[in-house]
Design an enzyme around this catalytic site. Structure first.
Site, PDB file in Angstrom:
ATOM      1  N   SER A  11       0.845  -1.211   0.000  1.00 41.00           N
ATOM      2  CA  SER A  11       0.000   0.000   0.000  1.00 41.00           C
ATOM      3  C   SER A  11       0.869   1.245   0.000  1.00 41.00           C
ATOM      4  O   SER A  11       0.572   2.228   0.661  1.00 41.00           O
ATOM      5  CB  SER A  11      -0.902   0.003   1.242  1.00 41.00           C
ATOM      6  N   ILE A  14       2.506   3.039  -5.336  1.00 44.40           N
ATOM      7  CA  ILE A  14       1.664   2.463  -6.410  1.00 44.40           C
ATOM      8  C   ILE A  14       0.367   1.926  -5.816  1.00 44.40           C
ATOM      9  O   ILE A  14      -0.717   2.130  -6.378  1.00 44.40           O
ATOM     10  CB  ILE A  14       2.393   1.336  -7.186  1.00 44.40           C
ATOM     11  N   GLY A  15       0.461   1.244  -4.656  1.00 45.86           N
ATOM     12  CA  GLY A  15      -0.736   0.656  -4.045  1.00 45.86           C
ATOM     13  C   GLY A  15      -1.814   1.702  -3.783  1.00 45.86           C
ATOM     14  O   GLY A  15      -2.991   1.506  -4.114  1.00 45.86           O
ATOM     15  N   ARG A  83      13.669   1.110  -6.244  1.00 48.85           N
ATOM     16  CA  ARG A  83      15.082   1.529  -6.283  1.00 48.85           C
ATOM     17  C   ARG A  83      15.223   3.029  -6.049  1.00 48.85           C
ATOM     18  O   ARG A  83      14.243   3.779  -6.154  1.00 48.85           O
ATOM     19  CB  ARG A  83      15.722   1.122  -7.608  1.00 48.85           C
ATOM     20  N   ASN A  96      13.451  -8.418  -2.589  1.00 44.43           N
ATOM     21  CA  ASN A  96      12.059  -8.577  -3.041  1.00 44.43           C
ATOM     22  C   ASN A  96      11.677 -10.043  -3.272  1.00 44.43           C
ATOM     23  O   ASN A  96      10.489 -10.394  -3.215  1.00 44.43           O
ATOM     24  CB  ASN A  96      11.804  -7.722  -4.290  1.00 44.43           C
ATOM     25  N   ARG A 152       4.964   4.768 -22.290  1.00 43.86           N
ATOM     26  CA  ARG A 152       6.031   5.781 -22.362  1.00 43.86           C
ATOM     27  C   ARG A 152       6.437   6.017 -23.811  1.00 43.86           C
ATOM     28  O   ARG A 152       6.574   7.160 -24.256  1.00 43.86           O
ATOM     29  CB  ARG A 152       7.241   5.301 -21.540  1.00 43.86           C
ATOM     30  N   HIS A 176      11.710  -6.319 -18.476  1.00 43.53           N
ATOM     31  CA  HIS A 176      11.549  -4.924 -18.018  1.00 43.53           C
ATOM     32  C   HIS A 176      12.868  -4.450 -17.402  1.00 43.53           C
ATOM     33  O   HIS A 176      13.003  -4.298 -16.204  1.00 43.53           O
ATOM     34  CB  HIS A 176      10.430  -4.860 -16.978  1.00 43.53           C
TER      35      HIS A 176
HETATM   36  N1  LIG Z   1       6.783  -3.335 -13.091  1.00 44.46           N
HETATM   37  C1  LIG Z   1       6.902  -2.038 -13.248  1.00 44.46           C
HETATM   38  O1  LIG Z   1       6.767  -1.531 -14.363  1.00 44.46           O
HETATM   39  C2  LIG Z   1       7.186  -1.159 -12.086  1.00 44.46           C
HETATM   40  C3  LIG Z   1       7.592  -1.719 -10.901  1.00 44.46           C
HETATM   41  N2  LIG Z   1       7.808  -0.937  -9.794  1.00 44.46           N
HETATM   42  C4  LIG Z   1       8.154  -1.642  -8.561  1.00 44.46           C
HETATM   43  O2  LIG Z   1       6.984  -1.728  -7.731  1.00 44.46           O
HETATM   44  C5  LIG Z   1       7.377  -1.895  -6.365  1.00 44.46           C
HETATM   45  C6  LIG Z   1       6.572  -0.960  -5.473  1.00 44.46           C
HETATM   46  O3  LIG Z   1       6.840   0.381  -5.776  1.00 44.46           O
HETATM   47  P1  LIG Z   1       6.233   1.564  -4.846  1.00 44.46           P
HETATM   48  O4  LIG Z   1       4.798   1.346  -4.604  1.00 44.46           O
HETATM   49  O5  LIG Z   1       6.691   2.833  -5.439  1.00 44.46           O
HETATM   50  O6  LIG Z   1       7.061   1.289  -3.500  1.00 44.46           O
HETATM   51  P2  LIG Z   1       6.673   1.743  -2.006  1.00 44.46           P
HETATM   52  O7  LIG Z   1       7.910   1.611  -1.186  1.00 44.46           O
HETATM   53  O8  LIG Z   1       5.993   3.060  -2.027  1.00 44.46           O
HETATM   54  O9  LIG Z   1       5.599   0.638  -1.538  1.00 44.46           O
HETATM   55  C7  LIG Z   1       5.952  -0.682  -1.282  1.00 44.46           C
HETATM   56  C8  LIG Z   1       5.118  -1.144  -0.104  1.00 44.46           C
HETATM   57  O10 LIG Z   1       5.378  -2.530   0.099  1.00 44.46           O
HETATM   58  C9  LIG Z   1       5.278  -2.757   1.503  1.00 44.46           C
HETATM   59  N3  LIG Z   1       5.938  -4.021   1.833  1.00 44.46           N
HETATM   60  C10 LIG Z   1       7.254  -4.286   1.997  1.00 44.46           C
HETATM   61  N4  LIG Z   1       7.433  -5.575   2.311  1.00 44.46           N
HETATM   62  C11 LIG Z   1       6.201  -6.146   2.357  1.00 44.46           C
HETATM   63  C12 LIG Z   1       5.733  -7.457   2.623  1.00 44.46           C
HETATM   64  N5  LIG Z   1       6.572  -8.449   2.940  1.00 44.46           N
HETATM   65  N6  LIG Z   1       4.397  -7.673   2.554  1.00 44.46           N
HETATM   66  C13 LIG Z   1       3.544  -6.683   2.243  1.00 44.46           C
HETATM   67  N7  LIG Z   1       3.929  -5.415   1.988  1.00 44.46           N
HETATM   68  C14 LIG Z   1       5.246  -5.156   2.043  1.00 44.46           C
HETATM   69  C15 LIG Z   1       5.961  -1.543   2.133  1.00 44.46           C
HETATM   70  O11 LIG Z   1       5.572  -1.388   3.485  1.00 44.46           O
HETATM   71  C16 LIG Z   1       5.453  -0.430   1.224  1.00 44.46           C
HETATM   72  O12 LIG Z   1       4.286   0.182   1.744  1.00 44.46           O
HETATM   73  C17 LIG Z   1       8.901  -1.688  -6.355  1.00 44.46           C
HETATM   74  O13 LIG Z   1       9.551  -2.945  -6.316  1.00 44.46           O
HETATM   75  C18 LIG Z   1       9.172  -0.988  -7.679  1.00 44.46           C
HETATM   76  O14 LIG Z   1      10.484  -1.194  -8.145  1.00 44.46           O
HETATM   77  C19 LIG Z   1       7.663   0.401  -9.835  1.00 44.46           C
HETATM   78  C20 LIG Z   1       7.278   1.012 -11.016  1.00 44.46           C
HETATM   79  C21 LIG Z   1       7.032   0.284 -12.223  1.00 44.46           C
HETATM   80  O1  LIG Z   2      12.495   2.203 -12.829  1.00 51.46           O
HETATM   81  C1  LIG Z   2      12.052   1.700 -11.771  1.00 51.46           C
HETATM   82  O2  LIG Z   2      12.751   1.353 -10.815  1.00 51.46           O
HETATM   83  C2  LIG Z   2      10.575   1.509 -11.657  1.00 51.46           C
HETATM   84  C3  LIG Z   2      10.118   0.925 -12.928  1.00 51.46           C
HETATM   85  O3  LIG Z   2      10.247  -0.256 -13.161  1.00 51.46           O
HETATM   86  C4  LIG Z   2       9.683   1.843 -13.981  1.00 51.46           C
HETATM   87  O4  LIG Z   2       9.284   2.988 -13.690  1.00 51.46           O
HETATM   88  O5  LIG Z   2       9.721   1.428 -15.142  1.00 51.46           O
END
Ligand SMILES: NC(=O)C1=CN([C@@H]2O[C@H](COP(=O)(O)OP(=O)(O)OC[C@H]3O[C@@H](n4cnc5c(N)ncnc54)[C@H](O)[C@@H]3O)[C@@H](O)[C@H]2O)C=CC1
Ligand SMILES: O=C([O-])CC(=O)C(=O)O
Length: 322
Positions: A11, A14-15, A83, A96, A152, A176
């Site tokens: 949450s 992104i959540g 990151r 992760n 993008r 990705h």
């Molecule tokens: N696939 C894609 O295109 C993209 C992937 N991401 C990835 O998405 C992930 C989340 O990004 P954000 O929401 O910005 O990060 P964030 O740090 O804002 O949120 C992550 C949440 O996960 C929670 N968390 C950590 N460990 C946990 C567990 N064991 N169980 C449940 N919750 C847990 C944290 O408390 C935090 O609230 C990152 O790994 C990021 O790199 C981000 C952007 C694009």
């Molecule tokens: O770049 C990152 O770490 C997050 C991500 O995957 C994206 O925005 O494409």
């Protein structure tokens, strides 16, 4: 008809954005889950309090226990860490991976019939681990990356041509990461392939090359601007499009990290390819012809993903036995 339940594991940035977008679109009731106490509850209440203003009906619940996701139709996973500047997505792998093992067990126990969309990075390896940890059918477990990378690419192209984003289509395949494959040949403005637009002089090959490069580095561009984390609006919008295609059986053709078991000559690997998403999950993997430089780039990208999957197998060998 009862509303669908959509569970958000994680949450954070992104959540929270996902929960708000799902509410605005009235896609269903939302359960926000996180290990951080108070955060999912606070975000759930804050978004619920915005619903009278925007006029949407949905229930928002915050939880720190997996029981709350019981019976969810869709589960979107962002749990883990993002990151910071100077890091690559791959640097997040070991931390992760442990999170995916916990999340996979929680989904297996409480929402084994859900359609699961993983967002956590490094995406292709994490969705592979999540599918193994949950033991769910591969057609029901996918990764979000290609919709974002293609969005993008589409945005940069629309800006270059000074046309509506609606008239630009694009496909970014592969993993990705830095090796992702923006497919120029299959990207168009109103159906006209980009190479033809170079021929008629609307843009140059050099400009297209710059846009492809910017697309590949799109995630890092945002990380370097934000400094404290990574992109969240466009990633959330992309996952919502995937969830909507499943819930409404829209059968959209989207680039998605899907499980390949022979398609494209690849086995036991998740990587970005075009798929049809409908009520059964991944209903078709579209095997487009990749030749020459595109095939080379795709194979290189798959190789990079397989290196990360091998690293997961070494760190958590018991994942394979599940
Ligand atoms: N696939 C894609 O295109 C993209 C992937 N991401 C990835 O998405 C992930 C989340 O990004 P954000 O929401 O910005 O990060 P964030 O740090 O804002 O949120 C992550 C949440 O996960 C929670 N968390 C950590 N460990 C946990 C567990 N064991 N169980 C449940 N919750 C847990 C944290 O408390 C935090 O609230 C990152 O790994 C990021 O790199 C981000 C952007 C694009
Ligand atoms: O770049 C990152 O770490 C997050 C991500 O995957 C994206 O925005 O494409």
């Amino acid at each position: 008809m009862a509303r669908d339940k959509i569970a958000l594991i994680g949450s954070g940035q992104i959540g929270g954005t996902l929960a708000h977008m799902i509410g605005l679109k009235e896609l269903g009731d939302v359960v926000l889950f996180d290990i951080a106490e108070g955060v999912p509850q606070g975000k759930a209440l804050d978004i619920a309090e915005s619903s009278p203003v925007d006029g949407f009906d949905a229930k928002f619940t915050g939880a720190n226990s997996y029981e709350a996701i019981e019976g969810a139709s869709v589960v979107i996973v962002t749990a883990g860490v993002p990151r910071k500047p100077g890091m690559s997505r791959d640097d997040l792998l070991s931390i992760n991976l442990k999170v995916m093992e916990q999340v996979g067990a929680g989904i297996k126990k409480y929402a084994p019939d859900a359609f699961v969309i993983c967002i956590t990075n490094p995406l292709d390896a994490m969705v592979w681990a999540l599918q193994k940890a949950s033991g769910m059918p591969a057609k029901k477990v996918v990764g979000m990356a290609g919709v974002l990378d293609s969005a993008r690419f589409r945005y940069f192209l629309a800006d270059e041509f000074n046309v509506s984003v609606e008239d630009v289509t694009a496909f970014v395949l592969g993993g990705h990461g830095d090796t992702m494959v923006p497919l120029v040949k299959y990207s168009t403005v109103a159906g006209i392939p980009l190479p033809d637009l170079v021929k008629i002089g609307w843009t140059s090959q050099a400009r297209l090359d710059e846009i492809v490069d910017r697309t590949r580095n799109g995630g890092a561009e945002i990380v370097n601007l934000l400094k404290t984390g990574s992109a969240f609006y466009a990633p959330a919008a992309s996952a919502v499009a995937m969830a909507e295609s499943y819930l409404r059986d829209k059968k959209r053709v989207l680039p998605v990290a899907a499980y390949l078991n022979g398609e494209y000559g690849i086995k036991d690997t998740y990587v970005g390819v075009p798929v049809v998403i409908g009520a059964k999950g991944v209903e078709r993997i579209v095997e487009i012809e990749l030749a020459g430089k595109d095939r080379e780039a795709f194979d290189k990208s798959v190789g990079a993903v397989q290196g990360l999957i091998d690293a997961c197998k070494k760190i958590a060998p018991d994942l394979l036995g599940r």
